[in-house]
Design an enzyme around this catalytic site. Structure first.
Site, short mmCIF file in Angstrom:
data_model
loop_
_atom_site.label_atom_id
_atom_site.label_comp_id
_atom_site.label_asym_id
_atom_site.label_seq_id
_atom_site.Cartn_x
_atom_site.Cartn_y
_atom_site.Cartn_z
CE LYS A 170 6.14 -52.91 -9.85
NZ LYS A 170 6.94 -53.87 -10.61
CE1 TYR A 218 3.46 -52.99 -12.26
CE2 TYR A 218 2.47 -54.48 -10.66
CZ TYR A 218 3.42 -54.23 -11.62
OH TYR A 218 4.34 -55.20 -11.96
#
Length: 369
Positions: free
Chosen positions: A135, A219
């Site tokens: 990611k 995150y």
């Protein structure tokens, strides 16, 4: 054909099908699982994150390293010797597509700078390999959509490496909220960041796609989504650059945003490349609170909570849990999950669609700022 479709076949017929290669064509995942075969991964890019993943795979029950792609042959050969990968399974970026014919490679782990995720995911899919991609999954929404389309066209699985979706304390936090132990969630606060090295590739917008939001802010953004179980309906945001030291000529240093969810929950998030900001989130609800910090590290995670049971006269319930898991266990869990999905032909929990949503929200935050 499903594995259940083979239940009425005699041993002689099964042996004949095996000799003709028909069983492996009919149920490749189920057959591999039944035989205990591990999913073979080719790691594309041999940087720091790849090292964590490869060490995690070493303790996986259903995964192994079977190939490497690197621009540095000497480094690749050194790592190949460490993981038992034959030199014939080492590829350069230019000739990587040749691994189409390498039957020991079932999947790839894309551990490259963000701007390269789309190209190498699509190339891997076209070569018939399942893809586990780091990611953020890409640098643009259109790239993310192209990655999903390529994997669907090739009938291979695509998973984005949201390792915390499989981490026990994060799962416990989600369950406490979902079960209503905290009552009605009102607001969530979160942050993550660090003082970026001026020579790091992540400070090059062409490679990274953006600033700290792409790298560590994701995150915080993703956590607000799985903690609420909802998708955002509105963003407000601001950016700033305080340090005029040349590091931030192509991107912002700081990002802060506010997210509103359909239920009315409001989440705030911040990320930075200018200061040490230990990653955390705090959830405030009608019966109490819950927090994790560190929340996003590879190990040392800690969950704390304090809430009322609702029974009159009963003391509050307190939770103070620390994760005993050490780096690289997060990557072991991640590999275990994806390999199981490959073997059973199941959609991963953190699929390409999950990564696409974060890409859309990142651009909504930038547009608001």
């Amino acid at each position: 054909m499903r594995i259940s479709d083979l239940s009425g076949i005699s041993r002689r017929e099964f042996a004949k099908m095996t000799a003709l290669g028909l069983v492996s064509q009919a149920v490749p995942g189920a057959l591999a699982q039944a035989a205990g075969r591990k999913v073979g991964y080719c790691v594309i890019g041999l940087g720091t994150i790849a090292d964590h993943f490869m060490r995690g795979v070493q303790t996986s029950s259903n995964s192994k390293i079977t190939g490497l792609v690197s621009g540095h042959r000497d480094k690749a050969e050194r790592i190949a010797a460490q993981y038992g990968v034959p030199k014939s399974s080492i590829y350069s970026y230019e000739d990587m597509d040749k691994f189409r014919d390498n039957k020991t490679i079932d999947a790839v782990y894309v551990a490259l700078p963000n701007s390269m995720h789309a190209e190498y995911t699509i190339r891997s899919a076209k070569a018939g390999k399942h893809v586990l991609c780091e990611k953020p999954m890409s640098t643009t929404v259109s790239e993310a959509e192209a990655m999903i389309a390529a994997c669907k066209a090739a009938q291979v699985q695509l998973m984005i490496a949201y390792r915390l979706h499989y981490e026990p304390l994060h799962l416990k936090a989600v369950k406490l909220i979902k079960d209503g132990a905290l009552g009605k969630v009102q607001t969530i606060n979160g942050a993550f960041g660090f003082n970026a090295n001026p020579t790091a590739w992540r400070l090059n917008k062409a490679l990274a796609g953006g600033g700290s939001l792409f790298d560590v802010g994701i995150y915080v953004l993703n956590a607000s989504r799985y903690l609420t179980g909802e998708e955002p309906v509105k963003f407000t945001a601001v950016t700033s650059t305080i340090d005029q030291d040349g590091r931030f000529s192509t991107m912002e240093e700081n990002v802060s945003w506010t997210t509103k969810f359909p239920s009315g929950i409001v989440a705030t998030g911040s990320s930075t490349y200018g200061a040490q900001m230990p990653g955390y989130f705090k959830v405030f609800a009608s019966k109490g609170w819950l927090e994790m910090g560190p929340a996003y590290n590879y190990d040392g995670l800690k969950l704390r909570a304090n809430f009322s049971s609702g029974d009159k006269g009963s003391p509050n319930i307190e939770i103070d849990d620390a994760s005993p898991e050490k780096d690289p266990m997060h990557f072991t869990r991640e590999a275990d999950h994806f390999s199981e999905c490959v073997l059973k032909n199941q959609t991963p929990k953190s699929s390409g669609e999950e990564g696409l949503l974060d890409m859309k929200y990142i651009y909504e935050i930038y547009a608001s700022a």
